[in-house]
Scaffold this motif. Structure first.
Motif, mmCIF file in Angstrom:
data_model
loop_
_atom_site.group_PDB
_atom_site.id
_atom_site.type_symbol
_atom_site.label_atom_id
_atom_site.label_comp_id
_atom_site.label_asym_id
_atom_site.label_seq_id
_atom_site.Cartn_x
_atom_site.Cartn_y
_atom_site.Cartn_z
ATOM 1 N N ASN A 254 0.825 -1.216 0.000
ATOM 2 C CA ASN A 254 0.000 0.000 0.000
ATOM 3 C C ASN A 254 0.859 1.266 0.000
ATOM 4 O O ASN A 254 0.383 2.340 0.382
ATOM 5 C CB ASN A 254 -0.954 0.008 1.195
ATOM 6 N N TYR A 295 -8.452 11.871 9.829
ATOM 7 C CA TYR A 295 -8.794 10.485 9.543
ATOM 8 C C TYR A 295 -10.280 10.209 9.741
ATOM 9 O O TYR A 295 -10.838 9.312 9.108
ATOM 10 C CB TYR A 295 -7.972 9.537 10.424
ATOM 11 N N ILE A 298 -11.679 11.067 6.456
ATOM 12 C CA ILE A 298 -11.257 10.052 5.485
ATOM 13 C C ILE A 298 -12.042 8.753 5.669
ATOM 14 O O ILE A 298 -12.472 8.120 4.701
ATOM 15 C CB ILE A 298 -9.746 9.787 5.627
ATOM 16 N N ARG A 299 -12.268 8.372 6.929
ATOM 17 C CA ARG A 299 -12.999 7.123 7.197
ATOM 18 C C ARG A 299 -14.437 7.208 6.694
ATOM 19 O O ARG A 299 -14.960 6.232 6.136
ATOM 20 C CB ARG A 299 -12.977 6.822 8.691
ATOM 21 N N HIS A 302 -14.283 6.831 2.999
ATOM 22 C CA HIS A 302 -13.989 5.444 2.662
ATOM 23 C C HIS A 302 -15.261 4.601 2.651
ATOM 24 O O HIS A 302 -15.513 3.817 1.710
ATOM 25 C CB HIS A 302 -12.979 4.888 3.675
ATOM 26 N N HIS A 325 -6.369 2.757 1.362
ATOM 27 C CA HIS A 325 -5.514 3.800 1.922
ATOM 28 C C HIS A 325 -4.099 3.628 1.371
ATOM 29 O O HIS A 325 -3.516 2.537 1.441
ATOM 30 C CB HIS A 325 -5.475 3.697 3.455
ATOM 31 N N ILE A 356 -0.875 4.302 9.333
ATOM 32 C CA ILE A 356 -1.647 5.036 8.317
ATOM 33 C C ILE A 356 -2.407 6.185 8.965
ATOM 34 O O ILE A 356 -2.411 7.320 8.469
ATOM 35 C CB ILE A 356 -2.603 4.078 7.583
ATOM 36 N N GLN A 357 -3.052 5.906 10.111
ATOM 37 C CA GLN A 357 -3.791 6.957 10.813
ATOM 38 C C GLN A 357 -2.851 8.067 11.290
ATOM 39 O O GLN A 357 -3.181 9.252 11.182
ATOM 40 C CB GLN A 357 -4.534 6.362 12.003
ATOM 41 N N CYS A 360 -1.867 10.191 8.340
ATOM 42 C CA CYS A 360 -3.019 10.978 7.891
ATOM 43 C C CYS A 360 -3.257 12.171 8.804
ATOM 44 O O CYS A 360 -3.537 13.278 8.337
ATOM 45 C CB CYS A 360 -4.253 10.088 7.835
ATOM 46 N N HIS A 371 -0.544 10.675 3.255
ATOM 47 C CA HIS A 371 -1.647 9.717 3.156
ATOM 48 C C HIS A 371 -2.643 10.166 2.100
ATOM 49 O O HIS A 371 -2.983 11.352 2.011
ATOM 50 C CB HIS A 371 -2.374 9.599 4.505
ATOM 51 N N LEU A 373 -6.410 8.657 0.155
ATOM 52 C CA LEU A 373 -7.446 7.636 0.008
ATOM 53 C C LEU A 373 -7.676 7.462 -1.482
ATOM 54 O O LEU A 373 -7.991 8.431 -2.186
ATOM 55 C CB LEU A 373 -8.742 8.063 0.696
ATOM 56 N N THR A 391 -7.019 13.493 -0.512
ATOM 57 C CA THR A 391 -6.253 13.790 0.697
ATOM 58 C C THR A 391 -6.961 14.896 1.478
ATOM 59 O O THR A 391 -7.542 15.817 0.887
ATOM 60 C CB THR A 391 -4.811 14.215 0.359
#
Length: 550
Positions: A254, A295, A298-299, A302, A325, A356-357, A360, A371, A373, A391
């Protein structure tokens, strides 16, 4: 030395060829079976990625396209201590490598038989073999000259030497063992050449069947017995299996690399950019905004982007996208290699979720990885890769949502050319106004000599690299992006790339506005700006976004 992940014992070669990605995979794999000149691959060079053909010392030892491609890809992707590879989105790189191994296995069996012929009819009658090889080398050199007269001289030279050999054979003054040996010196290499030609013709037909079978979409499986260990002591086979597993693991990484104007390596250049940046203002005066992080936004995006395949109408629409991610690492535009993230926060080439978090939320300014997505569509049977990257950054009181579009086009048409029989057309003897055609042997006399001369040296490929030259692959190397064309030359591919931008942008903005509302942020300005971008994105035009005119 550990690679960060465990390989389970076993003798299975992993299955190859995922659905929807076979066209690009088979096209690239077909290069391993081709018998065209190695210089043909230079026609597939792109603006950013260029292969090179490094010449050797003796032209008689130079490889053809299939030999050079198989050797280069196998060494680069399975070699010990190799540099990091770029992911090949839309293809199965392991399948391509397995076909390179299978093609090499077929050639190795041919070369074993040719070596036996060379020893019996060449080494035992070395003076004559050297004479004939010298004539073929001189003819090959003259034939490669730009001067047409020189090429004709080469052909006449071969005929002349053949005629002298016949005269010498008939009028030989020696008798006894010496006389018979000298006659063998003249005739044995010719007999060996005839046998070698038959062996080469059989193998050429087998290789061409594999080549045409792949492009016909038959899903031909690669036979790689070297990758199936029979017992634990077969270290070479176990090492090969380990290399294939490592290749697959790296393909699933990733982490990607941003190389300036070249875009994200493996995903293509950035053709579109839409930015929403507004001030974070409380919805109610006198109250503070509820604490949230990048994040959290972003979540929410997602979760919503995974629903892109669903719509209010039964109209086909989007296929299931891959929402993932990504950790993006910047590299120099002309970087010769890349290095993947390492350490306790990385396992099997995958950056762990907690890291990752952290990236981000905290690495939004200054040096370090970033980071993104990503929403990726693999279309046209692996020929088109559309990736929308999102982003979210928060600097002081400004929240910024940036959506960018990346597109990787189809594999160069060179890899889709099918084998064609070698034919000759001549006028008929009586009805001279009519013509007749018939197929020629696949292996020409000079090709049989080339293969027979190379065969004894195939046990140690570096010798052949030195004598005949080799193919140099573009770095940082990835099978898919190295020979990809731009999608904008294909009308429907270009339409697909630009149509994907609008729904992705709107879903991302809608998810972000919902999170802002829930955390007490005044979304009036965000909504106005989102509406403006939603209108602008309806008429996107591909541009070179990464080429800053400053």
């Amino acid at each position: 030395m550990s690679d960060g992940f465990d390989f389970s014992p076993g003798a299975q070669v992993p299955l190859q060829g995922s659905a929807g990605q076979t066209a690009a995979t088979h096209a690239l794999a077909s290069a391993a079976y081709r018998d065209s000149p190695v210089e043909e691959i230079l026609k597939a060079n792109s603006e950013w990625h260029k292969s090179e053909v490094k010449k050797g010392k003796v032209s008689l030892f130079e490889p053809n396209l299939g030999e050079a491609f198989s050797r280069a890809v196998q060494t680069r992707m399975l070699g010990g201590g190799r540099a990091a590879l770029i992911q090949s989105f839309g293809t199965e790189p392991q399948s391509v490598v397995e076909h390179c191994l299978a093609a090499n296995h077929i050639r190795k069996e041919r070369d074993t038989r040719l070596t036996l012929v060379t020893v019996l009819f060449g080494l035992l009658f070395l003076p004559g073999a050297l004479l004939w090889i010298g004539v073929f080398q001189l003819r090959r050199t003259l034939a490669g000259s730009k001067d047409k007269k020189a090429g004709a001289i080469g052909g006449a030279l071969l005929l002349g030497v053949g005629a002298l050999a016949v005269v010498f054979l008939v009028a030989l003054p020696f008798t006894g063992f010496l006389g018979w040996y000298l006659r063998g010196v003249i005739i044995a290499p010719v007999i060996g050449w005839l046998l070698a030609k038959r062996i080469c013709e059989t193998t050429a037909k087998e290789l061409r069947e594999c080549w045409s079978g792949l492009l016909a979409g038959g899903g031909l499986g690669a036979k790689v017995p070297e990758a199936v260990p029979g017992h634990p002591d077969e270290t070479a086979r176990e090492g090969l299996r380990h290399g294939l597993e490592k290749l697959t693991a790296e393909q699933r990484s990733n982490a990607v690399f941003y190389a300036g104007p070249k875009g994200i390596l493996g995903m293509g250049t950035r053709w579109g950019n839409w930015t929403l940046a507004e001030e974070l203002v409380p919805k109610e005066a006198g109250k503070e905004i509820h604490q949230f992080r990048s994040y959290d936004v972003i979540r929410a995006m997602h979760d919503q982007l995974k629903m892109l395949e669903r719509g209010p109408l039964n109209s086909g629409g989007f296929p299931k996208p891959e929402v993932k991610h990504w950790i993006v690492r910047p590299v120099d535009e002309n970087a010769g290699s890349v290095s993947r993230p390492e350490g306790q926060d990385v396992e099997a080439y995958q950056v762990k979720p907690h890291e990752i978090q952290r990236i981000c939320n905290h690495q939004q300014f200054g040096a370090g990885d970033r980071h993104y997505l990503g929403v990726q569509f693999v279309l046209w049977d692996g020929q088109l890769i559309i990736t929308m990257m999102i982003t979210v950054t928060v600097l002081h009181e400004t929240l910024r949502i940036e959506v960018t579009g990346h597109a990787l086009g189809p594999v160069n048409p060179l890899f889709f050319s099918k084998p064609s029989p070698k034919t000759v057309t001549k006028p008929k003897t009586v009805r001279f106004w009519e013509t007749t055609s018939h197929n020629l042997p696949l292996v020409e006399p000079k090709e049989a000599v080339r293969l027979a001369v190379r065969a004894p040296f195939t046990w140690y490929p570096p010798i052949l690299d030195f004598l005949g030259g080799k193919l140099s692959l573009p770095e940082p190397f990835g099978l898919r992006h190295a020979w990809a064309d731009k999608p904008w030359r294909h009308r429907f591919m270009a339409d697909d790339a630009m149509r994907a931008a609008t729904p992705v942008l709107r879903v991302a903005h809608a998810a972000a506005l919902r999170v802002l509302n829930e955390n007490g942020v005044d979304t009036e300005r965000f909504g106005s700006r989102s509406s403006s971008l939603s209108g602008a994105v309806q008429d996107p035009t591909p541009k070179k976004v990464d080429v800053y005119d400053a």
